[in-house]
Design an enzyme around this catalytic site. Sequence first.
Site, PDB file in Angstrom:
ATOM      1  N   GLY A  63       0.938  -1.155  -0.209  1.00  0.00           N
ATOM      2  CA  GLY A  63       0.144   0.052  -0.063  1.00  0.00           C
ATOM      3  C   GLY A  63       0.781   1.386  -0.021  1.00  0.00           C
ATOM      4  CB  VAL A 130       3.314   0.040   5.452  1.00  0.00           C
ATOM      5  CG1 VAL A 130       3.606   1.355   5.201  1.00  0.00           C
ATOM      6  CG2 VAL A 130       2.140  -0.084   6.354  1.00  0.00           C
ATOM      7  CB  CYS A 131       4.588   0.848   0.111  1.00  0.00           C
ATOM      8  SG  CYS A 131       5.973   0.889  -1.220  1.00  0.00           S
ATOM      9  CG  PHE A 132       7.312   4.404   1.328  1.00  0.00           C
ATOM     10  CD1 PHE A 132       8.403   4.804   0.859  1.00  0.00           C
ATOM     11  CD2 PHE A 132       6.060   4.470   0.755  1.00  0.00           C
ATOM     12  CE1 PHE A 132       8.326   5.329  -0.422  1.00  0.00           C
ATOM     13  CE2 PHE A 132       5.945   5.155  -0.521  1.00  0.00           C
ATOM     14  CZ  PHE A 132       7.174   5.302  -1.177  1.00  0.00           C
ATOM     15  CE  LYS A 146      10.384   1.578  -0.843  1.00  0.00           C
ATOM     16  NZ  LYS A 146       9.651   0.458  -0.533  1.00  0.00           N
TER      17      LYS A 146
END
Length: 259
Positions: A63, A130-132, A146
């Site tokens: 996401g 969660v992507c990050f 990142k």
Amino acid sequence: MALDEALLNWHSEGLIPPVIRFYGWEPAALSIGYFQKVKQEIDMEAVKKLGLGFVRRPTGGRGVLHEHELTYSIIVSERYPDMPETVTKAYRVLSEGLLEGFRNLGLDAYFSIPESETEKADLKKPKSAVCFDAPSWYEMVVAGKKVAGSAQTRQKGVILQHGAILIDLDAEKLLSVFKFKDEASKDRMRKKIPEKAVSINSLLEEGVTAEQCVPAFRTGFEKALAIRLTPYELSESQLAEVKKIEEERYGNDDWNFRT
């Protein structure tokens, strides 16, 4: 998302050349990866309460809250000269433009390369939606954190890679739209995100907007890929085709909430 898919289709049919696109989201939106499960991972009540858009991407990954960021997409044939066959190596080539873009902004960016067995295991089985919360192979890292997340799909002989470049980061808002098994898990992620992710404006003395970042990344891609970008305008018939894809897929609950 509908436009990215339409560009992929047109390129596969030889109707348009390769495309690099920069865009934003109105309203701010949460996008989830192709394989994510909404009921298990996303707090849709929070999404609605915050007035966010919501869409399932055609690409994988986790996401992403598209708000204080610049989104990019690349549409290019798998047969493009010197394009690697593997996803990971193609990431490396295409993301060179991101690398040069960050350097144009005065940031010392580099590619993430997971080295430990734990890091490699996290790629195969992420600990959160969660992507990050962690970088993947050849994603952009500054100061060990990142700063951009990307995802890729290949359809009809064409590569679609798109991703989010963090301009600012509202970690609390990001966390609020995901489900956690308990408050302790959420608190661990709350502490983890600042350790794993960083935004452009937290690194620069003078803040920049997404619009100000576009020239840096445009010239970055031109240099890295040895290309010259020219503007492209969609025709009325192309816009109608994009709208049709939106209605059938990305604006449709059957697609966005599928299990």
